[in-house]
Design a protein around this motif. Structure first.
Motif, PDB file in Angstrom:
ATOM      1  N   MET A   1       9.854 -67.226 131.834  1.00 13.13           N
ATOM      2  CA  MET A   1      10.365 -66.575 130.639  1.00 13.13           C
ATOM      3  C   MET A   1       9.679 -67.088 129.375  1.00 13.13           C
ATOM      4  N   MET A   2       9.207 -68.364 129.407  1.00 15.20           N
ATOM      5  CA  MET A   2       8.597 -68.925 128.210  1.00 15.20           C
ATOM      6  C   MET A   2       7.347 -68.167 127.795  1.00 15.20           C
ATOM      7  N   TRP A   3       6.595 -67.683 128.777  1.00 16.79           N
ATOM      8  CA  TRP A   3       5.371 -66.939 128.431  1.00 16.79           C
ATOM      9  C   TRP A   3       5.686 -65.633 127.727  1.00 16.79           C
ATOM     10  N   PHE A   4       6.862 -65.042 128.050  1.00 13.33           N
ATOM     11  CA  PHE A   4       7.250 -63.779 127.408  1.00 13.33           C
ATOM     12  C   PHE A   4       7.509 -63.983 125.924  1.00 13.33           C
ATOM     13  N   PHE A   5       8.292 -65.046 125.554  1.00 15.57           N
ATOM     14  CA  PHE A   5       8.590 -65.314 124.148  1.00 15.57           C
ATOM     15  C   PHE A   5       7.333 -65.730 123.391  1.00 15.57           C
ATOM     16  N   PHE A   6       6.438 -66.462 124.060  1.00 15.77           N
ATOM     17  CA  PHE A   6       5.186 -66.857 123.424  1.00 15.77           C
ATOM     18  C   PHE A   6       4.338 -65.633 123.091  1.00 15.77           C
ATOM     19  N   PHE A   7       4.260 -64.673 124.051  1.00 13.47           N
ATOM     20  CA  PHE A   7       3.467 -63.458 123.827  1.00 13.47           C
ATOM     21  C   PHE A   7       4.085 -62.588 122.742  1.00 13.47           C
ATOM     22  N   PHE A   8       5.427 -62.483 122.718  1.00 16.55           N
ATOM     23  CA  PHE A   8       6.110 -61.666 121.702  1.00 16.55           C
ATOM     24  C   PHE A   8       5.904 -62.243 120.311  1.00 16.55           C
ATOM     25  N   GLY A   9       5.986 -63.592 120.183  1.00 17.17           N
ATOM     26  CA  GLY A   9       5.757 -64.212 118.883  1.00 17.17           C
ATOM     27  C   GLY A   9       4.331 -64.052 118.422  1.00 17.17           C
ATOM     28  N   PHE A  10       3.379 -64.148 119.352  1.00 14.13           N
ATOM     29  CA  PHE A  10       1.971 -63.951 119.015  1.00 14.13           C
ATOM     30  C   PHE A  10       1.716 -62.531 118.533  1.00 14.13           C
ATOM     31  N   LEU A  11       2.390 -61.540 119.146  1.00 18.68           N
ATOM     32  CA  LEU A  11       2.210 -60.136 118.766  1.00 18.68           C
ATOM     33  C   LEU A  11       2.697 -59.884 117.353  1.00 18.68           C
ATOM     34  N   ILE A  12       3.853 -60.449 116.994  1.00 15.17           N
ATOM     35  CA  ILE A  12       4.395 -60.277 115.639  1.00 15.17           C
ATOM     36  C   ILE A  12       3.476 -60.920 114.612  1.00 15.17           C
ATOM     37  N   THR A  13       2.946 -62.085 114.946  1.00 17.38           N
ATOM     38  CA  THR A  13       2.069 -62.794 114.011  1.00 17.38           C
ATOM     39  C   THR A  13       0.810 -62.001 113.727  1.00 17.38           C
ATOM     40  N   CYS A  14       0.266 -61.331 114.754  1.00 17.03           N
ATOM     41  CA  CYS A  14      -0.988 -60.604 114.589  1.00 17.03           C
ATOM     42  C   CYS A  14      -0.815 -59.287 113.869  1.00 17.03           C
ATOM     43  N   THR A  15       0.293 -58.638 114.105  1.00 13.43           N
ATOM     44  CA  THR A  15       0.466 -57.288 113.550  1.00 13.43           C
ATOM     45  C   THR A  15       1.153 -57.292 112.204  1.00 13.43           C
ATOM     46  N   GLY A  16       1.855 -58.324 111.833  1.00 13.02           N
ATOM     47  CA  GLY A  16       2.550 -58.348 110.562  1.00 13.02           C
ATOM     48  C   GLY A  16       3.868 -57.609 110.649  1.00 13.02           C
ATOM     49  N   ASN A  17       4.575 -57.513 109.510  1.00 10.31           N
ATOM     50  CA  ASN A  17       5.872 -56.855 109.471  1.00 10.31           C
ATOM     51  C   ASN A  17       5.712 -55.343 109.526  1.00 10.31           C
ATOM     52  N   PRO A  18       6.616 -54.630 110.232  1.00  7.24           N
ATOM     53  CA  PRO A  18       6.556 -53.167 110.248  1.00  7.24           C
ATOM     54  C   PRO A  18       6.744 -52.606 108.848  1.00  7.24           C
ATOM     55  N   ALA A  19       5.867 -51.639 108.460  1.00  7.24           N
ATOM     56  CA  ALA A  19       5.919 -51.087 107.098  1.00  7.24           C
ATOM     57  C   ALA A  19       7.194 -50.326 106.851  1.00  7.24           C
ATOM     58  N   SER A  20       7.718 -49.634 107.866  1.00  6.78           N
ATOM     59  CA  SER A  20       8.896 -48.798 107.667  1.00  6.78           C
ATOM     60  C   SER A  20      10.138 -49.623 107.392  1.00  6.78           C
ATOM     61  N   ALA A  21      10.139 -50.917 107.826  1.00  4.66           N
ATOM     62  CA  ALA A  21      11.339 -51.733 107.686  1.00  4.66           C
ATOM     63  C   ALA A  21      11.345 -52.543 106.399  1.00  4.66           C
ATOM     64  N   SER A  22      10.161 -52.958 105.897  1.00  7.24           N
ATOM     65  CA  SER A  22      10.177 -53.913 104.786  1.00  7.24           C
ATOM     66  C   SER A  22       9.135 -53.616 103.716  1.00  7.24           C
ATOM     67  N   CYS A  23       8.697 -52.372 103.605  1.00  9.41           N
ATOM     68  CA  CYS A  23       7.672 -52.065 102.610  1.00  9.41           C
ATOM     69  C   CYS A  23       8.305 -51.874 101.234  1.00  9.41           C
ATOM     70  N   PRO A  24       8.038 -52.789 100.282  1.00 13.40           N
ATOM     71  CA  PRO A  24       8.690 -52.717  98.965  1.00 13.40           C
ATOM     72  C   PRO A  24       7.967 -51.779  97.993  1.00 13.40           C
ATOM     73  N   LEU A  25       7.757 -50.519  98.406  1.00 13.78           N
ATOM     74  CA  LEU A  25       7.105 -49.533  97.553  1.00 13.78           C
ATOM     75  C   LEU A  25       8.068 -48.404  97.229  1.00 13.78           C
ATOM     76  N   GLN A  26       7.970 -47.899  96.014  1.00 11.24           N
ATOM     77  CA  GLN A  26       8.799 -46.774  95.580  1.00 11.24           C
ATOM     78  C   GLN A  26       7.913 -45.749  94.885  1.00 11.24           C
ATOM     79  N   ILE A  27       8.009 -44.469  95.321  1.00 10.56           N
ATOM     80  CA  ILE A  27       7.204 -43.393  94.733  1.00 10.56           C
ATOM     81  C   ILE A  27       8.107 -42.470  93.939  1.00 10.56           C
ATOM     82  N   SER A  28       7.671 -42.137  92.743  1.00  6.76           N
ATOM     83  CA  SER A  28       8.424 -41.232  91.884  1.00  6.76           C
ATOM     84  C   SER A  28       7.518 -40.112  91.366  1.00  6.76           C
ATOM     85  N   PRO A  29       7.861 -38.832  91.654  1.00  3.66           N
ATOM     86  CA  PRO A  29       8.994 -38.370  92.455  1.00  3.66           C
ATOM     87  C   PRO A  29       8.769 -38.639  93.937  1.00  3.66           C
ATOM     88  N   PRO A  30       9.859 -38.692  94.732  1.00  5.11           N
ATOM     89  CA  PRO A  30       9.700 -39.019  96.153  1.00  5.11           C
ATOM     90  C   PRO A  30       9.047 -37.903  96.966  1.00  5.11           C
TER      91      PRO A  30
END
Length: 298
Positions: A1-30
């Motif tokens: 199981m340890m290899w699974f958590f290691f691979f998942f953490g490595f994947l997040i580190t390489c790809t960065g945060n998902p844009a749809s969840a935490s992108c602090p941009l606002q367009i006006s008008p939307p």
């Protein structure tokens, strides 16, 4: 199981945060709704101060990465195409990038909205069809067509068409003629559902068609009066024929076929028809009397 958590953490580190969840941009008008060759602008603003730079990606008027800004204006002076893609992006100081898309809809009002009907005179109980033609409208997926009769909406129709460029659409309304349809005005309207409430261009409507509904009794009277004129015109000429023809056209066009003080919006009065049958009958008797008198002289 340890290899699974290691691979998942490595994947997040390489790809960065998902844009749809935490992108602090606002367009006006939307979102933007613009006609072809029209202009629009939209401002993209970062809600985070941990920003390295911003830019706009678009095949029309895109802006390269601009450093040291927290907002960036995107504009097009003349929209050149039916599909416009525009996306604001931000590079943060920690090396991540997030994006936000600006939805752009390019529209065109119809060139014309018109009705087509084979005949404006129908018999009571018969079915008749009217076609509404909407020419060169975009986008058709946002088009709705409304059928009106008097102050009532008879039907509405939408169209499943994904084409962003202008297309022509038609709708056919089939009705059964009733006595209370006589003189009723029917028309259609085209509406683009792109704006909230009453915003945007006004609906485009066709000219009204007025329907004349003939009962079986009135149809028989028309045939009778036509035969009356034909028979008498074969026997006589000049003043008498002129009188009969004038009587026929007054009866048919002013009472059965037209809006006149003698006609009703709910059908021709049976009393008026009876009087006309009586008058035409008297003309027949007069025609017969003159015929017999002429024959007696010879």
């Amino acid at each position: 199981m340890m290899w699974f958590f290691f691979f998942f953490g490595f994947l997040i580190t390489c790809t960065g945060n998902p844009a749809s969840a935490s992108c602090p941009l606002q367009i006006s008008p939307p979102r933007v709704v613009v006609r072809l060759e029209g202009s629009f602008s939209a401002n993209c603003t970062s809600l985070s101060d941990q920003i390295d730079g911003m830019g706009w990606e678009s095949p029309y008027g895109g802006l390269d990465l601009t450093q040291g800004v927290t907002s960036l204006l995107f504009s097009i002076d003349s929209v050149p195409a039916w599909e416009i893609e525009a996306m604001c992006y931000m590079n943060s100081r920690d090396g991540d990038q997030c994006t936000k898309v600006l939805p752009v809809t390019v529209y065109k009002m119809p060139d014309s909205v018109s009705l087509r009907q084979n005949s404006t005179t129908v018999k009571e109980g018969e079915q008749f069809a009217i076609q509404c033609d909407i020419v060169n409208v975009a986008p058709a997926r946002n088009l709705s067509m409304l059928w009106h009769k008097g102050n009532k909406i008879l039907n509405s129709e939408t169209f499943d068409d994904s084409s962003p460029s202008p297309v022509s659409k038609s709708s056919v309304l089939t009705l059964t003629a009733h006595g209370d349809d006589d003189g009723a005005e029917i028309w259609c309207e085209a509406k683009l559902n792109l704006w909230p409430g009453e915003q945007g261009p006004a609906m485009m409507r066709s000219k009204s068609h007025s329907v004349t509904v003939l009962s079986e009794f009135s149809s028989l009277v028309i045939v009778f009066s036509f035969l009356e004129v034909f028979l008498c015109s074969s026997l006589y000429s000049d003043t008498f024929i002129t009188f009969l023809i004038s009587l026929y056209f007054f009866y048919c066009h002013n009472i059965l076929c037209c809006d006149s003080p003698l006609s009703s919006r709910h059908g021709t009065s049976a009393g008026i028809l009876i009087v006309l049958v009586f008058v035409l009958g008297m003309c027949s008797l007069l025609c017969l009397y003159i015929t017999l008198e002429t024959m007696a002289r010879f």
